[in-house]
Design an enzyme around this catalytic site. Structure first.
Site, PDB file in Angstrom:
ATOM      1  N   ALA A 158      41.314  37.301  43.360  1.00 29.72           N
ATOM      2  CA  ALA A 158      42.492  36.455  43.181  1.00 29.72           C
ATOM      3  C   ALA A 158      42.065  35.051  42.790  1.00 29.72           C
ATOM      4  O   ALA A 158      41.065  34.536  43.282  1.00 29.72           O
ATOM      5  CB  ALA A 158      43.313  36.408  44.468  1.00 29.72           C
ATOM      6  N   GLU A 215      40.115  49.416  41.666  1.00 29.58           N
ATOM      7  CA  GLU A 215      41.381  49.896  41.113  1.00 29.58           C
ATOM      8  C   GLU A 215      42.210  48.682  40.768  1.00 29.58           C
ATOM      9  O   GLU A 215      42.111  47.644  41.426  1.00 29.58           O
ATOM     10  CB  GLU A 215      42.103  50.800  42.101  1.00 29.58           C
ATOM     11  CG  GLU A 215      42.491  50.104  43.363  1.00 29.58           C
ATOM     12  CD  GLU A 215      42.539  51.038  44.570  1.00 29.58           C
ATOM     13  OE1 GLU A 215      43.168  50.622  45.534  1.00 29.58           O
ATOM     14  OE2 GLU A 215      41.957  52.119  44.559  1.00 29.58           O
ATOM     15  N   ASN A 233      48.296  45.078  34.735  1.00 28.40           N
ATOM     16  CA  ASN A 233      47.550  43.829  34.884  1.00 28.40           C
ATOM     17  C   ASN A 233      46.510  43.735  33.764  1.00 28.40           C
ATOM     18  O   ASN A 233      45.317  43.917  33.975  1.00 28.40           O
ATOM     19  CB  ASN A 233      46.894  43.753  36.268  1.00 28.40           C
ATOM     20  CG  ASN A 233      46.338  42.386  36.576  1.00 28.40           C
ATOM     21  OD1 ASN A 233      46.161  41.556  35.686  1.00 28.40           O
ATOM     22  ND2 ASN A 233      46.040  42.153  37.839  1.00 28.40           N
ATOM     23  N   TYR A 270      37.584  43.142  33.634  1.00 25.13           N
ATOM     24  CA  TYR A 270      36.692  44.181  34.148  1.00 25.13           C
ATOM     25  C   TYR A 270      35.961  44.893  33.014  1.00 25.13           C
ATOM     26  O   TYR A 270      34.772  45.201  33.141  1.00 25.13           O
ATOM     27  CB  TYR A 270      37.466  45.166  35.024  1.00 25.13           C
ATOM     28  CG  TYR A 270      38.126  44.506  36.215  1.00 25.13           C
ATOM     29  CD1 TYR A 270      37.494  43.477  36.920  1.00 25.13           C
ATOM     30  CD2 TYR A 270      39.392  44.885  36.626  1.00 25.13           C
ATOM     31  CE1 TYR A 270      38.113  42.868  38.002  1.00 25.13           C
ATOM     32  CE2 TYR A 270      40.018  44.283  37.717  1.00 25.13           C
ATOM     33  CZ  TYR A 270      39.363  43.276  38.389  1.00 25.13           C
ATOM     34  OH  TYR A 270      39.973  42.680  39.464  1.00 25.13           O
TER      35      TYR A 270
END
Length: 143
Positions: free
Chosen positions: A70, A103, A108, A115
């Site tokens: 985050a 995950e 998103n 990633y």
């Protein structure tokens, strides 16, 4: 900006970010529990006393599972998430972790792109895994 281990004293700021960003946020007690475990790694990025973002990893043998990533809403798109993940992956590798799983919500796209840039590959889908809203989870691994 510095990358460092998350401390219990960081939880007020971490919870601010958590509650702002997630429909179903972790609890303060949940973070506290993980911070006291030997099989977890939680990191923060800090600038002038302000926590800008955080991430976590649970480790079992030579594998890790990303628990969360985050970054403060107003500081997103500055490379902080990349800095966090890159640092965590480097530290995990130094501890013998050879595979990292995560995950992410299907919608998103920023996180998915991050990633992928970090070398994660899609290896599965969990249908209707997330709630608020209901959404599939994309499973990814970096070896």
């Amino acid at each position: 900006m510095i990358l460092r281990e998350m401390l219990i004293d960081d939880l007020d700021q971490v919870m601010e970010i958590e509650q702002d960003l997630f429909a179903v946020p972790w609890t303060r007690e949940g973070y506290f529990t993980f911070l006291t475990r030997d099989d977890s790694m939680f990191l923060v990025v800090e600038e002038k006393g302000e926590i800008l973002g955080y991430c976590g990893l649970l480790m079992v043998l030579d594998e890790g599972e990303v628990t969360n990533v985050a970054v403060r809403r107003e500081r997103q798109r500055e490379g902080i998430g990349h800095f966090l993940m890159e640092g965590m992956l480097r530290l995990a590798g130094m501890q013998g972790i050879t595979a990292v799983h995560l995950e992410v919500r299907e919608g998103n796209h920023r996180a998915l792109n991050l990633y992928k840039r970090l070398g994660f590959q899609i290896d599965g889908i969990r249908k209707k895994y997330y709630t608020n809203p209901v959404e599939d989870a994309i499973l990814m691994t970096r070896r």
